[in-house]
Design a protein around this motif. Structure first.
Motif, short mmCIF file in Angstrom:
data_model
loop_
_atom_site.label_atom_id
_atom_site.label_comp_id
_atom_site.label_asym_id
_atom_site.label_seq_id
_atom_site.Cartn_x
_atom_site.Cartn_y
_atom_site.Cartn_z
N ALA A 203 61.89 11.99 -47.88
CA ALA A 203 61.27 12.94 -48.82
C ALA A 203 62.33 13.84 -49.44
CB ALA A 203 60.22 13.77 -48.11
N ALA A 204 63.26 14.32 -48.63
CA ALA A 204 64.33 15.18 -49.14
C ALA A 204 65.28 14.39 -50.04
CB ALA A 204 65.09 15.81 -47.99
N ALA A 205 65.56 13.15 -49.66
CA ALA A 205 66.46 12.30 -50.46
C ALA A 205 65.87 12.04 -51.83
CB ALA A 205 66.71 10.98 -49.74
N GLU A 206 64.57 11.82 -51.87
CA GLU A 206 63.90 11.55 -53.15
C GLU A 206 63.86 12.79 -54.04
OE1 GLU A 206 60.25 9.91 -51.72
OE2 GLU A 206 61.00 7.83 -51.77
N LEU A 207 64.09 13.96 -53.43
CA LEU A 207 64.20 15.21 -54.19
C LEU A 207 65.67 15.50 -54.52
CD1 LEU A 207 61.58 17.36 -52.27
CD2 LEU A 207 61.39 16.55 -54.64
N ASP A 208 66.53 14.47 -54.33
CA ASP A 208 67.93 14.53 -54.74
C ASP A 208 68.79 15.37 -53.81
OD1 ASP A 208 69.42 13.17 -56.65
OD2 ASP A 208 69.77 14.96 -57.83
N TYR A 209 68.39 15.54 -52.55
CA TYR A 209 69.21 16.29 -51.59
C TYR A 209 70.19 15.33 -50.94
CZ TYR A 209 70.43 19.75 -48.04
OH TYR A 209 71.10 20.64 -47.26
N VAL A 210 71.48 15.54 -51.21
CA VAL A 210 72.50 14.55 -50.87
C VAL A 210 72.62 14.31 -49.37
CG1 VAL A 210 74.96 14.05 -51.01
CG2 VAL A 210 73.79 15.00 -52.99
#
Length: 610
Positions: A203-210
């Motif tokens: 979920a965080a990755a899909e929000l562009d959190y590296v």
């Protein structure tokens, strides 16, 4: 605002939003001044122009508008479009915070946490984060959660960390989603749940959190919480690597190095390690150093390897410290220096790095760079072995076997050898095989010894090949086959085993399993004798004394007898006395045999420690 967010229209229209904000701002409508500044800062509906952004933020800030005070503070903190001024940033955050702006409270809290423009005060940081978090600010909730997670300004409390992370995660704050995932991964404040952790990382990755991209990639690579999927792992590592994540660059480089999920590509691995090394990533520096040490994907360069290990070691990375220690130990890229080797091994050992503990133990065993201390060596081997380092299991097993540094205990020796052997370690297999051959610590079982020797021999272990040859020569645990014995001795000799060379020489000397060839026997005795093997030194001396396979040369005979005598060989000492007695003395009786038959054919030979 409607044009900005697409309210009541088909889709957002940045250009029209900008025009409307500008018109309102020109009429001194303060919220519009702020929004216009945001457009210039973001490049929304207009080319990015930080000078214009700061101009309009300043107008709104001068009017006391809290969001503009806060945003202008960010510009001063980050030096975005203006000369950095941490003190000014903190002052602006404080003005906005006193007006109740939640973002400013959070930003001012961060200033106190790190000491930006104000004296560092972690308790004050927590107080400000809490005020902002209670107003629903997700960044403040995440920061407060992190303070509880790490014990920053408050007593460490994983459950409170989870509480605040969850509140921020419910607002889809990316860093909170990732940190909450870490809590589920490591069971901090919650029961461990890899599936939940992976879902939060995604979920965080899909929000562009590296950072979450890298974490989720690792889940895909290892099959933790999701089905193993190398393609997905490569995808997420690439996304994170392209955004500059050194950890993703290293992990992706490793996949290219070992060909996991993709074709092996050493050049691409080097490129990625270089990118991460440029960010001073210790693992990247260490991996790149290893490539230079062994010439993987780059031209071999021991000096460059040592230089890279040094940088990573100076940053406290234990693997690099151990590797640098080994460079000093062996003179790889640096001048050999046992004391420096011990220094770096000790630094890595202090961090419980298993290989360093083992190598440091070897220094104490041999007295390299330190005073010899078998007790210390055994302790270090045991510590390393208990951490799962297989070579140390063998070394500690040998200490127990021989009584060096610990009380002799064959049962304990066999136990450690077995642990190493069960993990496919060739030295553990051959040592355990010898225990079965001799009945040390286990019931004597020649067939089991042969089985273990075969396993180690398949890994080209010279000692196992030699021992297996001995079993064939004398029919121990296998049908007697002297030709096979000679073949195995030759293979062990070709791998550099002095014992194998001496046994092969004996076969050639005596015509055991091969056609007799005493000239060749002398050559193999030489190879073993020159490596310090006492039995070969004695047998070679006999050849020179008797003219077997070579011309009689009493000077050479005495030389090799002396080498053997220096290692405690009594027969060699007697031979020297016989050959050096005065000419008028009564001749000593020459032994009925040439002496070589009495020399042991095989024994519990030395172990390789590195």
């Amino acid at each position: 605002v409607c044009y900005e967010f697409g309210i009541g229209i088909e889709k957002p229209d940045p250009e029209k939003a900008f025009i409307c904000f500008r018109q309102a701002a020109q009429q001194d409508f303060i919220p519009a001044c702020h929004s216009l500044a945001d457009c210039y800062r973001r490049g929304f509906g207009v080319a990015r122009d930080m000078e214009a952004a700061i101009h309009w933020y300043q107008i709104a800030a001068d009017a006391g508008y809290p969001p503009s005070l806060c945003h202008l503070g960010v510009c001063y903190e980050q030096g975005d479009g203006i000369q950095p001024d941490p003190g000014k940033a903190a002052q602006l955050y404080r003005q906005a915070a006193e007006a109740g702006d939640p973002s400013a409270l959070c930003n001012l809290g961060f200033c106190y946490e790190i000491g930006i423009g104000v004296p560092q005060d972690k308790q004050e940081a927590v107080r400000l984060y809490r005020l902002s978090a209670e107003e629903g600010n997700p960044r403040a909730q995440c920061n407060l959660g992190y303070c509880y997670d790490e014990g920053i300004g408050v007593e460490q409390d994983y459950k409170m960390a989870v509480k605040w992370y969850q509140m921020a995660a419910d607002q889809e704050y990316p860093r909170a989603l990732c940190n909450l995932g870490l809590c589920y991964e490591y069971s901090n404040g919650v029961e461990q749940d890899w599936v939940k952790a992976a879902a939060l990382y995604k979920a965080a990755a899909e929000l562009d959190y590296v950072a979450a991209m890298c974490n989720y990639a690792w889940c895909c690579e290892s099959g933790s919480g999701v089905e193993q999927d190398y393609d997905a792992a490569l995808h997420w590592y690439r996304l994170a690597a392209d955004r500059g994540s050194s950890r993703a660059q290293v992990n992706l480089g490793l996949m290219y190095e070992i060909g996991q999920g993709t074709e092996r590509n050493d050049a691409e691995a080097v490129r990625l390690y270089r990118l991460a090394a440029a960010q001073n990533d210790p693992l990247a520096l260490c991996n790149l150093g290893r490539f230079y040490e062994f010439g993987i994907g780059v031209e071999k360069d021991a000096r460059e390897a040592a230089r890279l290990y040094q940088i990573a070691a100076d940053n406290g990375f234990p693997r690099a410290q151990c590797n640098l220690g080994y460079c000093y130990d062996e003179g790889i890229g640096v001048e050999q220096d046992y004391k420096m080797a011990v220094k770096w091994y000790q630094m890595a050992a202090d961090q419980n790095y298993p290989r360093a503990l083992c190598n440091l133990g070897y220094c104490y065993e041999c007295g390299n760079g330190v005073e010899q201390d078998w007790g210390k060596a055994a302790d270090l081997y045991k510590h390393s072995a208990e951490l799962g380092y297989v070579p140390a299991m063998c070394n500690y097993g040998w200490c127990c076997d021989s009584g060096h540094g610990v009380q002799k205990n064959f049962d304990e020796a066999a136990r450690w050898y077995r642990l190493a052997a069960d993990q496919g370690n060739a030295r553990g297999q051959v040592n355990l095989g010898y225990c079965y051959e001799t009945g040390h610590g286990v019931p004597q079982d020649a067939a089991e010894a042969v089985r273990l020797y075969r396993l180690a021999a398949e890994q080209e272990n010279a000692r196992a090949i030699c021992n297996l040859g001995y079993c064939y020569e004398f029919g121990r645990g296998v049908q007697k086959n002297q030709a096979e014995a000679a073949r195995l001795y030759r293979r062990a000799a070709e791998l550099g085993s002095p014992v194998g060379a001496c046994n092969l020489a004996w076969c050639l000397d005596s015509g055991i399993g091969v056609e007799q060839d005493q000239v060749a026997a002398v050559q193999w005795y030489h190879m073993a004798a020159d490596k310090g093997y006492q039995r070969a030194q004695f047998n070679l001396a006999v050849c020179y004394e008797t003219g077997t396979g070579t011309d009689v040369d009493l000077k050479q005979a005495i030389h090799y007898y002396q080498l053997a005598a220096d290692q405690g060989d009594e027969e060699a000492l007697q031979a020297i006395r016989r050959l050096t007695q005065p000419a008028d003395a009564k001749p000593a009786a020459h032994p009925a045999t040439d002496g070589r038959e009495t020399q042991k054919r095989k024994g519990f030979w030395s172990f390789w420690k590195k």
